[in-house]
Design a protein around this motif. Structure first.
Motif, mmCIF file in Angstrom:
data_model
loop_
_atom_site.group_PDB
_atom_site.id
_atom_site.type_symbol
_atom_site.label_atom_id
_atom_site.label_comp_id
_atom_site.label_asym_id
_atom_site.label_seq_id
_atom_site.Cartn_x
_atom_site.Cartn_y
_atom_site.Cartn_z
ATOM 1 N N ILE A 169 0.680 -1.094 -0.053
ATOM 2 C CA ILE A 169 -0.002 -0.110 0.103
ATOM 3 C C ILE A 169 0.853 1.083 -0.128
ATOM 4 O O ILE A 169 0.640 2.217 -0.711
ATOM 5 N N PHE A 170 2.063 1.013 0.890
ATOM 6 C CA PHE A 170 2.848 2.431 0.505
ATOM 7 C C PHE A 170 3.488 2.692 -0.610
ATOM 8 O O PHE A 170 3.890 3.663 -0.832
ATOM 9 N N ASN A 171 3.758 1.617 -1.382
ATOM 10 C CA ASN A 171 4.366 1.746 -2.755
ATOM 11 C C ASN A 171 3.452 2.228 -3.721
ATOM 12 O O ASN A 171 3.938 2.705 -4.940
ATOM 13 N N LEU A 172 2.037 2.182 -3.356
ATOM 14 C CA LEU A 172 1.068 2.683 -4.509
ATOM 15 C C LEU A 172 1.442 4.158 -4.633
ATOM 16 O O LEU A 172 1.559 5.013 -3.648
ATOM 17 N N GLU A 173 1.542 4.597 -6.151
ATOM 18 C CA GLU A 173 1.694 6.195 -6.302
ATOM 19 C C GLU A 173 0.486 6.482 -7.296
ATOM 20 O O GLU A 173 0.246 5.568 -8.332
ATOM 21 N N VAL A 174 0.166 7.765 -7.243
ATOM 22 C CA VAL A 174 -0.649 8.526 -8.583
ATOM 23 C C VAL A 174 0.532 8.779 -9.475
ATOM 24 O O VAL A 174 1.601 8.723 -9.427
ATOM 25 N N ALA A 175 -0.139 9.234 -10.710
ATOM 26 C CA ALA A 175 0.723 9.624 -12.006
ATOM 27 C C ALA A 175 1.447 10.958 -11.263
ATOM 28 O O ALA A 175 1.055 11.805 -10.517
ATOM 29 N N GLU A 176 2.388 11.172 -11.916
ATOM 30 C CA GLU A 176 3.281 12.405 -11.384
ATOM 31 C C GLU A 176 2.294 13.762 -11.661
ATOM 32 O O GLU A 176 2.629 14.502 -10.425
ATOM 33 N N GLU A 177 1.587 13.933 -12.405
ATOM 34 C CA GLU A 177 0.917 15.018 -12.670
ATOM 35 C C GLU A 177 -0.336 15.315 -11.660
ATOM 36 O O GLU A 177 -0.813 16.335 -11.524
ATOM 37 N N GLN A 178 -0.508 14.027 -10.906
ATOM 38 C CA GLN A 178 -1.567 14.014 -9.831
ATOM 39 C C GLN A 178 -0.996 14.091 -8.477
ATOM 40 O O GLN A 178 -1.764 14.284 -7.491
ATOM 41 N N GLN A 179 0.147 14.152 -8.359
ATOM 42 C CA GLN A 179 0.940 14.066 -7.155
ATOM 43 C C GLN A 179 0.550 15.436 -6.316
ATOM 44 O O GLN A 179 0.625 15.350 -4.992
ATOM 45 N N LYS A 180 0.429 16.512 -6.878
ATOM 46 C CA LYS A 180 -0.053 17.801 -6.215
ATOM 47 C C LYS A 180 -1.278 17.656 -5.562
ATOM 48 O O LYS A 180 -1.417 18.376 -4.555
ATOM 49 N N TYR A 181 -2.033 16.659 -5.760
ATOM 50 C CA TYR A 181 -3.484 16.578 -5.311
ATOM 51 C C TYR A 181 -3.437 15.388 -4.093
ATOM 52 O O TYR A 181 -4.554 15.550 -3.216
ATOM 53 N N ALA A 182 -2.419 14.769 -4.106
ATOM 54 C CA ALA A 182 -2.556 13.632 -3.072
ATOM 55 C C ALA A 182 -1.254 13.234 -2.247
ATOM 56 O O ALA A 182 -0.282 13.374 -2.764
ATOM 57 N N ALA A 183 -1.417 13.105 -0.870
ATOM 58 C CA ALA A 183 -0.294 12.786 -0.022
ATOM 59 C C ALA A 183 0.029 11.320 -0.556
ATOM 60 O O ALA A 183 -0.753 10.597 -0.721
ATOM 61 N N SER A 184 1.252 11.131 0.054
ATOM 62 C CA SER A 184 1.528 9.691 -0.079
ATOM 63 C C SER A 184 0.822 8.776 0.914
ATOM 64 O O SER A 184 0.417 9.286 1.971
ATOM 65 N N ASN A 185 0.482 7.791 0.764
ATOM 66 C CA ASN A 185 -0.110 6.689 1.444
ATOM 67 C C ASN A 185 0.648 6.622 3.016
ATOM 68 O O ASN A 185 -0.092 6.325 3.988
ATOM 69 N N LEU A 186 1.872 6.601 2.728
ATOM 70 C CA LEU A 186 2.698 6.317 3.946
ATOM 71 C C LEU A 186 2.322 7.581 4.962
ATOM 72 O O LEU A 186 2.018 7.582 6.213
ATOM 73 N N SER A 187 2.413 8.808 4.241
ATOM 74 C CA SER A 187 2.177 10.087 5.183
ATOM 75 C C SER A 187 0.545 9.859 5.661
ATOM 76 O O SER A 187 0.294 10.330 6.754
ATOM 77 N N SER A 188 -0.390 9.355 4.978
ATOM 78 C CA SER A 188 -1.799 9.290 5.424
ATOM 79 C C SER A 188 -2.050 8.302 6.474
ATOM 80 O O SER A 188 -2.684 8.553 7.426
ATOM 81 N N VAL A 189 -1.271 7.262 6.450
ATOM 82 C CA VAL A 189 -1.207 6.429 7.352
ATOM 83 C C VAL A 189 -0.665 6.818 8.906
ATOM 84 O O VAL A 189 -1.331 6.848 9.698
ATOM 85 N N ALA A 190 0.396 7.627 8.616
ATOM 86 C CA ALA A 190 0.979 8.379 9.899
ATOM 87 C C ALA A 190 0.034 9.529 10.332
ATOM 88 O O ALA A 190 -0.302 9.549 11.694
ATOM 89 N N SER A 191 -0.613 10.185 9.582
ATOM 90 C CA SER A 191 -1.870 11.049 9.905
ATOM 91 C C SER A 191 -3.060 10.101 10.791
ATOM 92 O O SER A 191 -3.548 10.620 11.852
ATOM 93 N N CYS A 192 -3.110 8.883 10.347
ATOM 94 C CA CYS A 192 -4.292 8.283 11.109
ATOM 95 C C CYS A 192 -3.623 7.864 12.528
ATOM 96 O O CYS A 192 -4.566 8.053 13.391
ATOM 97 N N TYR A 193 -2.396 7.826 12.623
ATOM 98 C CA TYR A 193 -2.013 7.505 14.049
ATOM 99 C C TYR A 193 -2.027 8.794 14.913
ATOM 100 O O TYR A 193 -2.567 8.575 16.110
ATOM 101 N N VAL A 194 -1.847 9.828 14.121
ATOM 102 C CA VAL A 194 -1.764 11.203 14.924
ATOM 103 C C VAL A 194 -3.251 11.367 15.524
ATOM 104 O O VAL A 194 -3.647 11.947 16.599
ATOM 105 N N LEU A 195 -4.082 11.362 14.403
ATOM 106 C CA LEU A 195 -5.824 11.436 14.732
ATOM 107 C C LEU A 195 -5.951 10.494 15.781
ATOM 108 O O LEU A 195 -6.830 10.872 16.653
ATOM 109 N N ALA A 196 -5.874 9.464 15.641
ATOM 110 C CA ALA A 196 -6.342 8.424 16.726
ATOM 111 C C ALA A 196 -5.751 8.652 17.971
ATOM 112 O O ALA A 196 -6.408 8.166 19.117
#
Length: 217
Positions: A15-42
């Protein structure tokens, strides 16, 4: 078939290795960053729900749902409502309808109200992300005019249609009525009734101390 699955020790790296296309990266945080955010929220009073998106047995994307706080500046609609904060499909698996089906599955999950009751589901997205806007609108989301975190707009969708599972576990009165337009007026300090469309001809009403009347459309 698209399914939402928990992120585990076995699938986390995929899951951490999944990526959007280069031109879409400005719209989406990495999955690793998102999972880390889940820990902080929880650990700070939030209710995050991260999921891996699978097409059959192949991991193809990631989605993250939150309830109430998101870790960002909040629009008015965030209070006691659900947010689909992240939704991505890997660049190798796009344009196959996976994003649309994953969004449907996510809405189904939200309608089980895993963290508490809610009236709305909202999605932040960048104004110039026209593909996301088209997808969200096709599934019933509409802009409400609010701007979040400087540049993110919000789409909202009603959650008044809820699941049979919630009916089964409620302690309030429930009954069926013919398919119709439901109008309600809450009494002081009491929430409105929940409404669940089970099929094209039948609606479940769950009373929770509110006045209810129905009219044919």
């Amino acid at each position: 078939m698209i399914t939402l699955r928990k992120i585990t020790l076995d699938n986390r790296r995929a899951i951490f290795n999944l990526e959007v296309a280069e031109e879409q990266q400005k719209y989406a945080a990495s999955n690793l960053s998102s999972v880390a955010s889940c820990y902080v929220l929880a650990t700070n009073g939030g209710f995050p729900f991260p999921f891996a998106i699978y097409a059959d047995e192949q991991p193809v994307g990631f989605v993250m749902v939150t309830y109430g706080i998101t870790g960002y500046d909040l629009p008015e609609i965030a209070d006691n409502n659900y947010c689909i904060l992240r939704l991505m499909i890997d660049k190798e698996h796009q344009k196959q309808g996976y994003g649309r089906e994953a969004l449907k599955k996510t809405i189904e999950f939200i309608r089980t109200f895993p963290a508490g009751p809610a009236r709305l589901c909202w999605i932040p997205y960048s104004p110039d992300n026209l593909a996301a806007k088209k997808l969200y609108e096709s599934l019933g989301f509409n802009e409400n005019g609010e701007v979040c975190h400087g540049e993110l707009c919000n789409c909202t969708r009603t959650l008044s249609l809820i699941s049979r599972e919630l009916i089964n576990r409620t302690t309030t009165e429930a009954f069926r009525v013919p398919c119709c337009l439901i109008l309600w007026h809450s009494k002081a300090n009491r929430p409105p009734p929940f409404v669940c469309l089970l099929n094209e001809e039948e609606i479940w009403i769950i009373l929770n101390g509110s006045e209810v009347r129905s009219e044919k459309t």
